[in-house]
Design a protein around this motif. Structure first.
Motif, mmCIF file in Angstrom:
data_model
loop_
_atom_site.group_PDB
_atom_site.id
_atom_site.type_symbol
_atom_site.label_atom_id
_atom_site.label_comp_id
_atom_site.label_asym_id
_atom_site.label_seq_id
_atom_site.Cartn_x
_atom_site.Cartn_y
_atom_site.Cartn_z
ATOM 1 N N PRO A 181 0.827 -1.205 0.000
ATOM 2 C CA PRO A 181 0.000 0.000 0.000
ATOM 3 C C PRO A 181 0.860 1.254 0.000
ATOM 4 O O PRO A 181 1.888 1.328 0.670
ATOM 5 C CB PRO A 181 -0.807 -0.129 1.299
ATOM 6 N N GLY A 182 0.434 2.242 -0.732
ATOM 7 C CA GLY A 182 1.115 3.525 -0.730
ATOM 8 C C GLY A 182 2.335 3.595 -1.602
ATOM 9 O O GLY A 182 3.088 4.568 -1.545
ATOM 10 N N GLY A 183 2.597 2.588 -2.406
ATOM 11 C CA GLY A 183 3.765 2.616 -3.276
ATOM 12 C C GLY A 183 3.671 3.694 -4.330
ATOM 13 O O GLY A 183 2.587 4.145 -4.705
ATOM 14 N N SER A 184 4.826 4.143 -4.807
ATOM 15 C CA SER A 184 4.878 5.209 -5.813
ATOM 16 C C SER A 184 4.488 4.681 -7.178
ATOM 17 O O SER A 184 4.796 3.544 -7.531
ATOM 18 C CB SER A 184 6.285 5.802 -5.860
ATOM 19 N N GLN A 185 3.829 5.536 -7.944
ATOM 20 C CA GLN A 185 3.392 5.177 -9.284
ATOM 21 C C GLN A 185 3.717 6.317 -10.251
ATOM 22 O O GLN A 185 4.061 7.420 -9.836
ATOM 23 C CB GLN A 185 1.880 4.889 -9.301
ATOM 24 N N GLY A 186 3.576 6.053 -11.527
ATOM 25 C CA GLY A 186 3.682 7.100 -12.550
ATOM 26 C C GLY A 186 4.982 7.868 -12.491
ATOM 27 O O GLY A 186 6.076 7.293 -12.372
ATOM 28 N N ALA B 205 12.377 -0.947 -7.090
ATOM 29 C CA ALA B 205 11.153 -1.438 -6.456
ATOM 30 C C ALA B 205 11.151 -1.119 -4.969
ATOM 31 O O ALA B 205 10.134 -0.685 -4.408
ATOM 32 C CB ALA B 205 11.010 -2.939 -6.686
ATOM 33 N N ALA B 206 12.292 -1.307 -4.320
ATOM 34 C CA ALA B 206 12.373 -1.019 -2.891
ATOM 35 C C ALA B 206 12.183 0.469 -2.623
ATOM 36 O O ALA B 206 11.466 0.858 -1.690
ATOM 37 C CB ALA B 206 13.714 -1.494 -2.339
ATOM 38 N N GLY B 207 12.823 1.301 -3.422
ATOM 39 C CA GLY B 207 12.691 2.738 -3.235
ATOM 40 C C GLY B 207 11.275 3.230 -3.472
ATOM 41 O O GLY B 207 10.802 4.165 -2.805
ATOM 42 N N ALA B 208 10.610 2.637 -4.445
ATOM 43 C CA ALA B 208 9.237 3.031 -4.771
ATOM 44 C C ALA B 208 8.205 2.341 -3.887
ATOM 45 O O ALA B 208 7.016 2.671 -3.971
ATOM 46 C CB ALA B 208 8.936 2.718 -6.233
ATOM 47 N N ARG B 209 8.645 1.383 -3.068
ATOM 48 C CA ARG B 209 7.750 0.620 -2.189
ATOM 49 C C ARG B 209 6.663 -0.097 -2.994
ATOM 50 O O ARG B 209 5.482 -0.064 -2.657
ATOM 51 C CB ARG B 209 7.123 1.540 -1.133
ATOM 52 N N VAL B 210 7.103 -0.730 -4.070
ATOM 53 C CA VAL B 210 6.214 -1.581 -4.854
ATOM 54 C C VAL B 210 6.875 -2.945 -4.994
ATOM 55 O O VAL B 210 8.090 -3.077 -4.808
ATOM 56 C CB VAL B 210 5.927 -0.994 -6.255
ATOM 57 N N SER B 211 6.100 -3.946 -5.316
ATOM 58 C CA SER B 211 6.663 -5.271 -5.523
ATOM 59 C C SER B 211 7.413 -5.314 -6.847
ATOM 60 O O SER B 211 7.148 -4.513 -7.762
ATOM 61 C CB SER B 211 5.556 -6.327 -5.533
ATOM 62 N N LYS B 212 8.353 -6.232 -6.946
ATOM 63 C CA LYS B 212 9.073 -6.397 -8.214
ATOM 64 C C LYS B 212 8.115 -6.784 -9.327
ATOM 65 O O LYS B 212 8.288 -6.362 -10.475
ATOM 66 C CB LYS B 212 10.173 -7.437 -8.065
ATOM 67 N N GLN B 213 7.105 -7.553 -9.005
ATOM 68 C CA GLN B 213 6.131 -7.956 -10.023
ATOM 69 C C GLN B 213 5.401 -6.735 -10.580
ATOM 70 O O GLN B 213 5.179 -6.627 -11.785
ATOM 71 C CB GLN B 213 5.133 -8.959 -9.431
ATOM 72 N N THR B 214 5.032 -5.809 -9.688
ATOM 73 C CA THR B 214 4.357 -4.584 -10.124
ATOM 74 C C THR B 214 5.266 -3.764 -11.024
ATOM 75 O O THR B 214 4.850 -3.247 -12.069
ATOM 76 C CB THR B 214 3.933 -3.751 -8.907
ATOM 77 N N LEU B 215 6.527 -3.639 -10.630
ATOM 78 C CA LEU B 215 7.482 -2.869 -11.427
ATOM 79 C C LEU B 215 7.685 -3.499 -12.801
ATOM 80 O O LEU B 215 7.661 -2.810 -13.827
ATOM 81 C CB LEU B 215 8.820 -2.772 -10.694
ATOM 82 N N TYR B 216 7.854 -4.804 -12.834
ATOM 83 C CA TYR B 216 8.096 -5.482 -14.104
ATOM 84 C C TYR B 216 6.865 -5.475 -15.011
ATOM 85 O O TYR B 216 7.002 -5.534 -16.237
ATOM 86 C CB TYR B 216 8.564 -6.921 -13.872
ATOM 87 N N ARG B 217 5.682 -5.386 -14.430
ATOM 88 C CA ARG B 217 4.487 -5.275 -15.274
ATOM 89 C C ARG B 217 4.495 -3.956 -16.042
ATOM 90 O O ARG B 217 4.067 -3.892 -17.195
ATOM 91 C CB ARG B 217 3.217 -5.379 -14.419
#
Length: 219
Positions: free
Chosen positions: A14-19, A44-56
């Motif tokens: 939750p709250g991960g960076s986007q865009g 991914a760690a810096g943006a607080r998102v999962s690697k799967q989300t980043l790779y998508r």
């Protein structure tokens, strides 16, 4: 602050960076570690998102790098417009050109711009299309806007301009060549004082007006 999450939200972060926020974090990772040392894990760690989300969103580091550079160009693409508009409306062409030279110093010689230029240049052989897009949509775009502003001043009788594109290039490099060269070759360490940059700006405008100034502005 979130203290609990629904089952649907527990699958992500939750709250991960986007865009553009995610791309800004990726840019910091590339600038800190350079391309070779940057990893998708770190982004991914810096943006607080999962690697799967980043790779998508960005299937590879190469794709992410290209997106970071395009985002950087988009952020600064029209930053020069208000300053060039002020130049076109100026009644004192010498003062207008001096103010523009100071704007060029503040922009192009700033640490973030110097760092991005260095990163893009270092990876230009690996990513020629990314570097070419940067040059076309950033440098060439702004040079075209400056040429149009100088053409306008010529039409007002404040300058004697035969080729606005050549004049724009000459004004830019009169103001930027020496400090940009020194800062690039010293990784930004050998910075100029405000007084030193002011002397460079004044001498650049004086030289430019000796070549392109109308009689009254070059006097």
């Amino acid at each position: 602050m979130t203290t609990s999450a629904s089952p649907a939200r527990r699958r992500g972060r939750p709250g991960g960076s986007q865009g553009t926020d995610l791309l800004a974090i990726a840019r910091d990772v590339f600038l800190t570690h350079q391309y070779a040392g940057a990893t998708m894990d770190a982004v991914a760690a810096g943006a607080r998102v999962s690697k799967q989300t980043l790779y998508r969103q960005y299937p590879s580091k190469e794709v992410l790098f290209g997106a970071v550079v395009r985002d950087w160009v988009d952020r600064g693409r029209d930053a020069m417009r208000p300053h060039l508009q002020a130049l076109m409306e100026s009644e004192d062409v010498r003062q207008g050109l001096l103010e523009l030279s100071r704007i060029l110093h503040a922009g192009v010689l700033s640490p973030p711009v110097l760092q991005m230029r260095t990163l893009i240049a270092a990876e230009a052989e690996r990513f020629p299309e990314v570097a070419a897009d940067y040059v076309r949509r950033s440098w060439d775009h702004n040079q075209g806007l400056l040429a149009e502003a100088l053409r306008h001043l010529g039409a007002r009788g404040l300058l004697r301009i035969d080729d606005p594109a050549v004049a724009a290039e000459q004004l830019t490099w009169l103001a930027l060549a020496a400090p940009l060269n020194r800062l690039t070759l010293t990784a930004g360490a050998a910075r100029y004082s405000a007084a030193e940059l002011d002397v460079i700006a004044r001498e650049a405008v004086t030289t430019f007006l000796d070549r392109y100034g109308a009689r009254d502005s070059a006097a």
